[in-house]
Design an enzyme around this catalytic site. Structure first.
Site, PDB file in Angstrom:
ATOM      1  CD  GLU A  84     -50.231  49.592 -32.539  1.00 54.57           C
ATOM      2  OE1 GLU A  84     -49.654  49.964 -31.936  1.00 54.57           O
ATOM      3  OE2 GLU A  84     -51.097  49.743 -33.463  1.00 54.57           O
ATOM      4  CD  GLN A 139     -54.914  44.849 -26.552  1.00 55.06           C
ATOM      5  OE1 GLN A 139     -54.246  44.664 -27.327  1.00 55.06           O
ATOM      6  NE2 GLN A 139     -54.868  46.567 -26.043  1.00 55.06           N
ATOM      7  N   GLY A 140     -58.181  42.860 -23.241  1.00 57.16           N
ATOM      8  CA  GLY A 140     -58.580  43.715 -22.258  1.00 57.16           C
ATOM      9  C   GLY A 140     -57.323  44.644 -21.221  1.00 57.16           C
ATOM     10  CB  SER A 153     -58.169  50.656 -21.697  1.00 58.62           C
ATOM     11  OG  SER A 153     -57.227  50.944 -22.589  1.00 58.62           O
ATOM     12  CB  SER A 156     -52.460  59.428 -26.284  1.00 63.56           C
ATOM     13  OG  SER A 156     -51.663  59.172 -25.966  1.00 63.56           O
TER      14      SER A 156
END
Lengths: 390, 416
Positions: free
Chosen positions: A248, A130-131, A133, A373
Site C-alpha cells: 500500500e 480480498q478476504g 476481515s 483505521s
C-alpha cells in the site's frame, strides 16, 4: 530539490494524455455520472474500458513486461495515477488485485502463479477480492477463525469474511484462513487463492451508508481450493499478509491530491452558488483544508522520491494514510458547514446539484476505517516510528 | 523527482546541530534567556556563526558568500529553532536578502561581504505595531531628504528611479549604501523589531508619497538602509516573554537613510515571504525538538506501573503531532524551493508553510508541557523555552489566520 520528471516520463505523460482524451467519453467526466449508472452495468463499462487501456499499453505501468506490464519507472506510475485523476477516468474494477495481490505474487509467488495469475488480473479478465476481515476480526486480523482443513490435495474452507470489496463481481479471492486447527493468533494461517465460482461460496451484498453496494459478505461452506493455490506457503499466511499490505504505497498520493483538489474546487463552487464564499469563517476553514491538501502533495513527492530510491517505506505509510484520509474527510465537514440548513436536502440547492458531493461526503466516512483505521495507524506511528512502548 | 535534502544539506544541518550541542546547549540558552538586562547577543556564538559561514548561505559567491539558497538556509534555521538559539541570525540573513534582491551593485558590494562574515549585525523593521504584514501595515513614511539634489529632481514623486545620478550626501554621514543611491528622511515607528539594540544596520520599510495629485496611500514602498546611530533614530527596548530574542520599537523622526533602488511593494512582499519562510523553518525545528524530547520522556516516565507513553491517550496525540510536524517540514522545504526556483505557486507555498509550521510549533510545545506533567510547567524545565519561542514566532510575518485568508484568496477567489 528537483520536482521535475525526466524527459522519458514527460513523453509518457503526453502519450497517455492523448490516449485518455480520445477514450474517456465526455459524459463519464461529469461529476455524479457513475452514481446514475446501475452497479452491474457500470462495472462492465469500466471493465471494458480497462481492457482497452491494457490493449493500448497503459496497464501495469511499473510492472515488468514479462507479466504484461509496461516496464516503466515509479515516476511514470505516479504520472499515470495523476493523469487518470485529471481526466476523471473511471476507477479500476480490480483494485485489490492490482494494488496488493499482483506485487505480492511477483515477490514471492511460484512461477506457475506468476504465469497464470498476473496477466489475466491486469486485463481484468479475473476480478480478485480480498478476504481478510471477519465479523470478529476487523482491526484485530489475527483473531480470524475461518478454517481450512486438508482433504487429499485440497483444502476445505469454512467460515465467513466481511467488508469484501467487489464481492458481487469477484471471480477469485485471496483469503486468510487458519489452516492449523487450534493454532493461535498469527500462527497457523495461510493465504489461499480460492475460486469464488463454486457451490461452497455464497456472496451477500452489504449496503453502505452511502446507499451503494460496493462490498459484501462472503460465506464459505466446504469450499474447496487446491493446496498448491496457496501464496507464500502453508502456515506462512501472516508474513505473506504483512508483505502484501506493505504494497500500500503512498506513491499514489499525487493522484489523491488531484482528485481531492477537484472536490475542493467543487465545494468552492457550491460555496459561491450559495453566496458563502466571502464568509470569513468559512474562508478560514477552506484555507485550513487547502493547507492540508498542499501538505499531502508535498508529502507525495517525498514518498515518490523514497520509492524511486528503493527505500522501504515501512511504518511511514501509516502517516501517509492518516494525512490523506483525515484531510479528505475533513474537507467534507467543511462542505457540510457551508451548506448549513441546506444540508438537509439532496435536491438542487441554489440551482446546484449537490447530490454527488453529498454521497462523496458519505464515502469519506469509510476512508478512515478501511485499510487500517486511523486508530490503528496512530498506534503504528506511535510504536514503530516514535518508539513508544506497547 | 527529488524531493529531499541533498547529502550536503543534511551534513550542514548535522554540523549546526553538533556545534550547538557542544558549544551552545540549553544551559547557555537559559543563561541568555534569564539575563533580561543583557543584549541577548552572545558574541562568542556570533563569531562562530560567522566563521562557520551560516550567515553567508544566501550571499552570492562574488560577495564572499556561499551562493546557496533558502533551501539551505532553512536547514540552518531549523537547527537554530531546535536549539532555541538566541541571536540575530534570522534578521541579519533577511536584511541580506533585501540588499541582495533590491540593492544596487554598489550597495551589494559594500554590504553583502560584511553581512556574510558577521561583521555587521542587521535587522528588519517592516511594520508598525498592530499592523498587517504587508504595505498597509507599514507605519513609517519617507520623503526626499532636503539637500540631496537627485532626490528632489529625479521623478514625479521626488524619488525617481535608480541611476538618476549621484547624491550630494556628504560622506561620513553614517548613511549606508555607497554613492549613487537616493536618500530619504524617514519618520514613524516600527515594532517589534528584533535585535535593534545590537544592530549596525536596519532595513526599514517606508511608504513614499504618491505622484502629485494621486490619492493618499497611492505611494510606492521604499526599503531603506538605516544606521541606527543616525540622528533622528530612537530605540525603545520592549520586554517580552521569549528570552531567546530581544525586541524593541524603532522610532524615526526625519532620520536619513539610503533607498534600495529595487524597492517596491512587490519587493516588500517578497522580503516578508522570505521572513515567513525562515520563521516557519525555525518553528519546524522547535516543533520537532519539542516532540522528540516529549517522546523520550514519556518512554521512561512510569505511572500506574507502566510508561505513560504506553497509554493510547498520549500515543495517538503524539502520533498526530508527528504527522503534523512532518507535514510542516515538507511544507517548509517546498516553500523554500518555490522561492529559490521562482515557482508559480510560491505565494501559496509560503502561506501554507507558515500557517502549518506555526500551528505545529504551538501544538507540539503545548503538548511538551502537558505530557511532562507538573515538571513541564516549572521554570527550571526547558519546555517553556520552546513554548515561548513558538508563541512569539506564531505571529511574526503573519499569523495562521492571516495566511489562511491568503490561501483562501489564492484558491477560492481565483477559481474559474
Amino acid at each position: 530539490m528537483d520536482l521535475t520528471f525526466s524527459a522519458a516520463e514527460e513523453a509518457f505523460r503526453a502519450d497517455l494524455r492523448s490516449w485518455l482524451a480520445g477514450s474517456v467519453p465526455a459524459a463519464w467526466r461529469e461529476p455524479g455520472f457513475w452514481a446514475g449508472v446501475p452497479d452491474g452495468e457500470g462495472f462492465e463499462l469500466r471493465r471494458e474500458w480497462e481492457r482497452r487501456k491494457f490493449d493500448a499499453g497503459f496497464a501495469g505501468i511499473d510492472w515488468p513486461t514479462e507479466y504484461g506490464g509496461r516496464g516503466g519507472t515509479p515516476g511514470m506510475k505516479a504520472i499515470y495515477d495523476e493523469e487518470l485523476a485529471l481526466a476523471r477516468a473511471p476507477g479500476t474494477v480490480n483494485p485489490l488485485g492490482l494494488a496488493f495481490l499482483a506485487p505480492t505474487i511477483m515477490a514471492i509467488g511460484t512461477d506457475e502463479q506468476k504465469r497464470e495469475i498476473i496477466r489475466p488480473l491486469l486485463r481484468c479478465d479475473v476480478i480478485w477480492c480480498q478476504g481478510f476481515s471477519e465479523p470478529d476480526a476487523g482491526s484485530d486480523l489475527a483473531a480470524l477463525r475461518t478454517s481450512g482443513v486438508a482433504d487429499g490435495d485440497d483444502i476445505v474452507v469454512n467460515g465467513q469474511k466481511v467488508w469484501t470489496t467487489n464481492a458481487g463481481h469477484g471471480d477469485r479471492i485471496f483469503t486468510m484462513v487458519r489452516t492449523e486447527p487450534g493454532s493461535q493468533r498469527h500462527r497457523g494461517l495461510s493465504m489461499l487463492l480460492l475460486d469464488m465460482h463454486q457451490d461452497g461460496v455464497e456472496v451477500r451484498p452489504l449496503r453502505q451508508m452511502s446507499g451503494a453496494t460496493e462490498f459484501g459478505e462472503v460465506f464459505f461452506t466446504d469450499a474447496r481450493v487446491p493446496a498448491r493455490e496457496c501464496l507464500g506457503g502453508l502456515g506462512n499466511g501472516w508474513s505473506t499478509a504483512m508483505l502484501l499490505l506493505s504494497f500500500e504505497r503512498g506513491a499514489s498520493g499525487i493522484s489523491q491530491y488531484t482528485a481531492f483538489r477537484k472536490s475542493y474546487d467543487e465545494i468552492v463552487r457550491a460555496a459561491r452558488a450559495l453566496g458563502r464564499d466571502t464568509d470569513p469563517v468559512l474562508r478560514q476553514e477552506l484555507g485550513r483544508r487547502m493547507v492540508e491538501l498542499e501538505c499531502l502533495r508535498y508529502h507525495a513527492m517525498h514518498v515518490l522520491t523514497q520509492v524511486e530510491r528503493g527505500a522501504d517505506l515501512g511504518a511511514e505509510s501509516s502517516m501517509t494514510k492518516l494525512q490523506w484520509s483525515e484531510t479528505y474527510q475533513d474537507l467534507f465537514e467543511t462542505f457540510d458547514d457551508l451548506l448549513g440548513a441546506d444540508a438537509a436536502v439532496s435536491t438542487p440547492v441554489a440551482g446546484l446539484d449537490i447530490s454527488a458531493l453529498q454521497s462523496e461526503g458519505f464515502w469519506t466516512r469509510s476512508v478512515t476505517i478501511w485499510g487500517g483505521s486511523s486508530q490503528v495507524q496512530r498506534n503504528i506511528v506511535a510504536e514503530r516510528v516514535l518508539g513508544l512502548p506497547r | 523527482m527529488f524531493f529531499a535534502l541533498t547529502d550536503e544539506q543534511r551534513a550542514l544541518g548535522e554540523t549546526v546541530r553538533a556545534f550547538l550541542s557542544g558549544r551552545f546547549d540549553l544551559t547557555a540558552v537559559r543563561a541568555v534567556f534569564e539575563d533580561t538586562a543583557g543584549d541577548g547577543h552572545p558574541l562568542e556564538l556570533w563569531k562562530s556563526v560567522g566563521e562557520q559561514g551560516w550567515l553567508a548561505v544566501c550571499v552570492p559567491e562574488e560577495f564572499d558568500g556561499l551562493g546557496l539558497g533558502l533551501l539551505d538556509a532553512q536547514v540552518v534555521a531549523r537547527e537554530l529553532g531546535a536549539g532555541a538559539v538566541p541571536g540575530p541570525w534570522l534578521p541579519t540573513v533577511l536584511a541580506g536578502e533585501a540588499v541582495r534582491l533590491a540593492g544596487s551593485d554598489a550597495q551589494r558590494a559594500e554590504l553583502l561581504p560584511r553581512l556574510a562574515d558577521g561583521d555587521l549585525v542587521a535587522t528588519v523593521a517592516l511594520r508598525g505595531a498592530g499592523g498587517a504584514w504587508d504595505a498597509s501595515g507599514v507605519a513609517v513614511t519617507a520623503r526626499p531628504a532636503p539637500g540631496t539634489v537627485t532626490g528632489i529632481a529625479a521623478g514625479s514623486n521626488g524619488f525617481g528611479s535608480e541611476g538618476a545620478g549621484g547624491s550630494d550626501e556628504p560622506s561620513g554621514s553614517g548613511v549606508f549604501g555607497g554613492s549613487g543611491g537616493l536618500v530619504g528622511e524617514l519618520s514613524g515607528t516600527a515594532s517589534p523589531v528584533e535585535y535593534l539594540g545590537v544592530a549596525n544596520l536596519v532595513v526599514v520599510a517606508a511608504i513614499e508619497p504618491g505622484p502629485a495629485g494621486a490619492a493618499p496611500g497611492a505611494g510606492e514602498v521604499g526599503l531603506y538602509l538605516l544606521d541606527p546611530g543616525a540622528a533622528g533614530v530612537a530605540v525603545r527596548p520592549l520586554v517580552g516573554p521569549d528570552g531567546t530574542t530581544r525586541l524593541a520599537t524603532l522610532e524615526l523622526a526625519g532620520a536619513r537613510a539610503r533607498r534600495l533602488p529595487g524597492s517596491s511593494a512587490a519587493a516588500l512582499a517578497d522580503l516578508i515571504r522570505r521572513g515567513a519562510l525562515l520563521t516557519a523553518a525555525d518553528q519546524a525545528g522547535v516543533a520537532r525538538e519539542a516532540l522528540t524530547r516529549t517522546v523520550h520522556y514519556d518512554r521512561e516516565r512510569i505511572q500506574f506501573g507502566r510508561p505513560v507513553g504506553s497509554f493510547q491517550a498520549l500515543k495517538h496525540q503524539l502520533a498526530d503531532l508527528h504527522v503534523a510536524v512532518t507535514m510542516a517540514e515538507h511544507a517548509v522545504m517546498y516553500a523554500a524551493h518555490a522561492l529559490d526556483a521562482g515557482l508559480d505557486d510560491l505565494e501559496l507555498a509560503v502561506a501554507v508553510a507558515k500557517a502549518k509550521a506555526s500551528q505545529a510549533a504551538r501544538d507540539a510545545t503545548a503538548a511538551m508541557i502537558q505530557y511532562h506533567g507538573g515538571i513541564g510547567y516549572t521554570w527550571e524545565h526547558e519546555a517553556h523555552l520552546f513554548y515561548k519561542r513558538a508563541r512569539r514566532m506564531y505571529g511574526a510575518f503573519g499569523d495562521p489566520p492571516a495566511h489562511l485568508e491568503r490561501v483562501a484568496a489564492l484558491t477560492v477567489d481565483s477559481l474559474t
